[in-house]
Design a protein around this motif. Structure first.
Motif, PDB file in Angstrom:
ATOM      1  N   GLU A   1       0.477   0.372   6.314  1.00 51.36           N
ATOM      2  CA  GLU A   1       0.337   0.146   7.749  1.00 51.36           C
ATOM      3  C   GLU A   1       0.495   1.418   8.573  1.00 51.36           C
ATOM      4  N   ASN A   2       1.174   2.419   8.038  1.00 54.89           N
ATOM      5  CA  ASN A   2       1.345   3.696   8.738  1.00 54.89           C
ATOM      6  C   ASN A   2       0.488   4.803   8.144  1.00 54.89           C
ATOM      7  N   ALA A   3      -0.650   4.422   7.570  1.00 55.65           N
ATOM      8  CA  ALA A   3      -1.545   5.391   6.922  1.00 55.65           C
ATOM      9  C   ALA A   3      -1.951   6.494   7.885  1.00 55.65           C
ATOM     10  N   ASP A   4      -1.982   7.721   7.347  1.00 59.99           N
ATOM     11  CA  ASP A   4      -2.422   8.916   8.073  1.00 59.99           C
ATOM     12  C   ASP A   4      -1.456   9.338   9.179  1.00 59.99           C
ATOM     13  N   ARG A   5      -0.213   8.879   9.069  1.00 58.16           N
ATOM     14  CA  ARG A   5       0.807   9.300  10.017  1.00 58.16           C
ATOM     15  C   ARG A   5       1.877  10.105   9.296  1.00 58.16           C
ATOM     16  N   GLN A   6       2.504  11.008  10.022  1.00 56.49           N
ATOM     17  CA  GLN A   6       3.684  11.685   9.501  1.00 56.49           C
ATOM     18  C   GLN A   6       4.899  11.044  10.172  1.00 56.49           C
ATOM     19  N   LEU A   7       5.803  10.525   9.354  1.00 55.01           N
ATOM     20  CA  LEU A   7       6.972   9.818   9.859  1.00 55.01           C
ATOM     21  C   LEU A   7       8.213  10.679   9.716  1.00 55.01           C
ATOM     22  N   ARG A   8       9.038  10.652  10.740  1.00 52.31           N
ATOM     23  CA  ARG A   8      10.316  11.351  10.689  1.00 52.31           C
ATOM     24  C   ARG A   8      11.416  10.323  10.506  1.00 52.31           C
ATOM     25  N   ASN A   9      12.320  10.600   9.601  1.00 58.75           N
ATOM     26  CA  ASN A   9      13.433   9.683   9.344  1.00 58.75           C
ATOM     27  C   ASN A   9      14.752  10.442   9.331  1.00 58.75           C
ATOM     28  N   ASP A  10      15.730   9.885  10.015  1.00 68.90           N
ATOM     29  CA  ASP A  10      17.069  10.458  10.101  1.00 68.90           C
ATOM     30  C   ASP A  10      18.110   9.403   9.761  1.00 68.90           C
ATOM     31  N   TYR A  11      19.303   9.856   9.401  1.00 69.39           N
ATOM     32  CA  TYR A  11      20.444   8.992   9.080  1.00 69.39           C
ATOM     33  C   TYR A  11      20.132   8.050   7.919  1.00 69.39           C
ATOM     34  N   VAL A  12      19.299   8.524   7.015  1.00 67.92           N
ATOM     35  CA  VAL A  12      18.877   7.715   5.866  1.00 67.92           C
ATOM     36  C   VAL A  12      20.040   7.561   4.890  1.00 67.92           C
ATOM     37  N   VAL A  13      20.403   6.317   4.589  1.00 66.89           N
ATOM     38  CA  VAL A  13      21.494   6.072   3.650  1.00 66.89           C
ATOM     39  C   VAL A  13      21.008   6.365   2.236  1.00 66.89           C
ATOM     40  N   ARG A  14      21.706   7.272   1.556  1.00 64.94           N
ATOM     41  CA  ARG A  14      21.353   7.655   0.191  1.00 64.94           C
ATOM     42  C   ARG A  14      22.327   7.091  -0.829  1.00 64.94           C
TER      43      ARG A  14
ATOM     44  N   SER B   1      19.361  13.522   7.026  1.00 60.47           N
ATOM     45  CA  SER B   1      18.447  13.494   8.157  1.00 60.47           C
ATOM     46  C   SER B   1      17.413  14.604   8.035  1.00 60.47           C
ATOM     47  N   GLY B   2      16.417  14.544   8.921  1.00 60.42           N
ATOM     48  CA  GLY B   2      15.422  15.600   9.009  1.00 60.42           C
ATOM     49  C   GLY B   2      14.252  15.458   8.067  1.00 60.42           C
ATOM     50  N   PHE B   3      13.986  14.248   7.587  1.00 59.47           N
ATOM     51  CA  PHE B   3      12.872  14.039   6.674  1.00 59.47           C
ATOM     52  C   PHE B   3      11.564  13.882   7.445  1.00 59.47           C
ATOM     53  N   ALA B   4      10.504  14.474   6.936  1.00 59.13           N
ATOM     54  CA  ALA B   4       9.151  14.284   7.461  1.00 59.13           C
ATOM     55  C   ALA B   4       8.262  13.894   6.287  1.00 59.13           C
TER      56      ALA B   4
ATOM     57  N   GLY C   1       0.774  -1.237   0.000  1.00 54.20           N
ATOM     58  CA  GLY C   1       0.000   0.000   0.000  1.00 54.20           C
ATOM     59  C   GLY C   1       0.798   1.276   0.000  1.00 54.20           C
ATOM     60  N   TRP C   2       2.088   1.214   0.351  1.00 53.94           N
ATOM     61  CA  TRP C   2       2.905   2.435   0.385  1.00 53.94           C
ATOM     62  C   TRP C   2       4.323   2.101  -0.018  1.00 53.94           C
ATOM     63  N   ARG C   3       4.849   2.872  -0.979  1.00 52.96           N
ATOM     64  CA  ARG C   3       6.223   2.697  -1.401  1.00 52.96           C
ATOM     65  C   ARG C   3       7.105   3.670  -0.641  1.00 52.96           C
ATOM     66  N   ASP C   4       7.987   3.146   0.166  1.00 48.63           N
ATOM     67  CA  ASP C   4       8.924   3.957   0.929  1.00 48.63           C
ATOM     68  C   ASP C   4       9.829   4.703  -0.054  1.00 48.63           C
ATOM     69  N   PRO C   5       9.818   6.044  -0.039  1.00 47.70           N
ATOM     70  CA  PRO C   5      10.624   6.795  -1.011  1.00 47.70           C
ATOM     71  C   PRO C   5      12.121   6.644  -0.816  1.00 47.70           C
ATOM     72  N   PHE C   6      12.559   6.129   0.322  1.00 51.09           N
ATOM     73  CA  PHE C   6      13.988   5.958   0.586  1.00 51.09           C
ATOM     74  C   PHE C   6      14.450   4.514   0.380  1.00 51.09           C
ATOM     75  N   SER C   7      13.538   3.656  -0.008  1.00 51.18           N
ATOM     76  CA  SER C   7      13.868   2.234  -0.115  1.00 51.18           C
ATOM     77  C   SER C   7      14.661   1.929  -1.376  1.00 51.18           C
ATOM     78  N   LYS C   8      15.519   0.908  -1.250  1.00 50.44           N
ATOM     79  CA  LYS C   8      16.284   0.422  -2.393  1.00 50.44           C
ATOM     80  C   LYS C   8      16.429  -1.090  -2.283  1.00 50.44           C
ATOM     81  N   ARG C   9      16.390  -1.750  -3.427  1.00 53.26           N
ATOM     82  CA  ARG C   9      16.632  -3.184  -3.436  1.00 53.26           C
ATOM     83  C   ARG C   9      18.022  -3.499  -2.888  1.00 53.26           C
ATOM     84  N   ARG C  10      18.973  -2.626  -3.146  1.00 55.89           N
ATOM     85  CA  ARG C  10      20.336  -2.869  -2.676  1.00 55.89           C
ATOM     86  C   ARG C  10      20.399  -2.930  -1.154  1.00 55.89           C
ATOM     87  N   TRP C  11      19.577  -2.132  -0.480  1.00 57.67           N
ATOM     88  CA  TRP C  11      19.580  -2.159   0.984  1.00 57.67           C
ATOM     89  C   TRP C  11      18.974  -3.476   1.484  1.00 57.67           C
TER      90      TRP C  11
END
Length: 251
Positions: free
Chosen positions: A188-201, A178-181, A83-93
């Motif tokens: 599963e996290n519908a209608d929530r705002q998630l904060r993510n830090d130290y995201v490997v790019r 860091s500092g993503f909202a 239902g939701w594609r994580d914008p920071f996700s990668k197959r490599r991870w």
């Protein structure tokens, strides 16, 4: 928590020196260990992951762990079909997590998973277990020194070891932000705002050290579109122990 059987698979300006990790054979009395690399495998599509994301942020800000913890957050992609594609996700991870599954004998993929110094995995939201694993990693003496610096987008890293390597190792560069909202409308996290830090790019292997080698110098260029911080670490080949770490380093 998700159990999943679908196996898919540095300081601006001056030198930053850090001491970390060790082999079990390191002699008592050697220099104390420094920053411990912790790798959180997480996803915005996992309802159990936000507490682990929050704990990682709290640990990094803990004054008792200041300069002793180097956090990385790898967003895996095997939750993206719910239902939701994580914008920071990668197959490599995901593939990196699969490799740890093999080297650590985990047996299955799950999130949130925290890998400490490449040696142990714990549930990333279980604070007591996480702190215990960190304390054990910090108690190990260091095997050498890793220095890293960055000037005008060009970086230099130097590894000096107290004893010859017993196995081949790889020197890695991870670029993190860091500092993503993120407003999550579905999953599963519908209608929530998630904060993510130290995201490997970006993750790049800088060099390989052969068994018996005691020093190495490497040069690298940061990606032009990368912002935030950088981490350099030395890890035994085959996703083994992480022996030395420098970072995270903020521009």
């Amino acid at each position: 928590m998700r159990l999943d059987g679908r196996v898919l698979g540095v300081v601006l300006g001056a030198v930053f020196a850090s001491l970390v990790g060790a082999s079990p054979e390191a002699a008592e009395g050697d220099v104390a260990a420094g920053p411990v690399l912790v790798e959180l495998f997480t996803s915005q599509g996992c309802s159990s992951c936000p507490p682990a994301d929050r704990l990682l942020r709290q640990l990094a800000a803990d004054p008792d762990l200041a300069a002793r913890l180097v956090p990385l957050a790898f967003h895996v992609d095997y939750w993206n079909d719910l239902g939701w594609r994580d914008p920071f996700s990668k197959r490599r991870w995901t593939e990196r997590q699969v490799a740890y599954d093999g080297s650590l004998g985990v047996g299955t993929l799950y999130t949130p998973q925290l890998v400490v110094a490449g040696r142990e995995h714990v549930v990333g939201s279980h604070e007591g277990e996480v702190r215990r694993a960190l304390e054990e990693a910090l108690a190990r003496p260091a095997v050498g020194r890793l220095e890293a610096r960055l000037e005008s987008g060009t970086g230099h890293a130097r590894v000096t070891l107290e004893r010859p390597l017993e196995a081949a190792a790889e020197l890695w560069l991870a670029e993190i932000e860091s500092g993503f909202a993120t407003d999550v409308p579905r999953g599963e996290n519908a209608d929530r705002q998630l904060r993510n830090d130290y995201v490997v790019r970006h993750l790049e292997r800088l060099a390989v050290l052969s068994a018996g080698q005691t020093e190495l110098a490497a040069t690298f260029a940061m990606k032009a579109d990368a912002e935030g911080q950088a981490v350099v670490f030395l890890q035994q080949r085959g996703h083994g122990p992480v022996w030395l770490t420098a970072g995270p380093l903020r521009p």
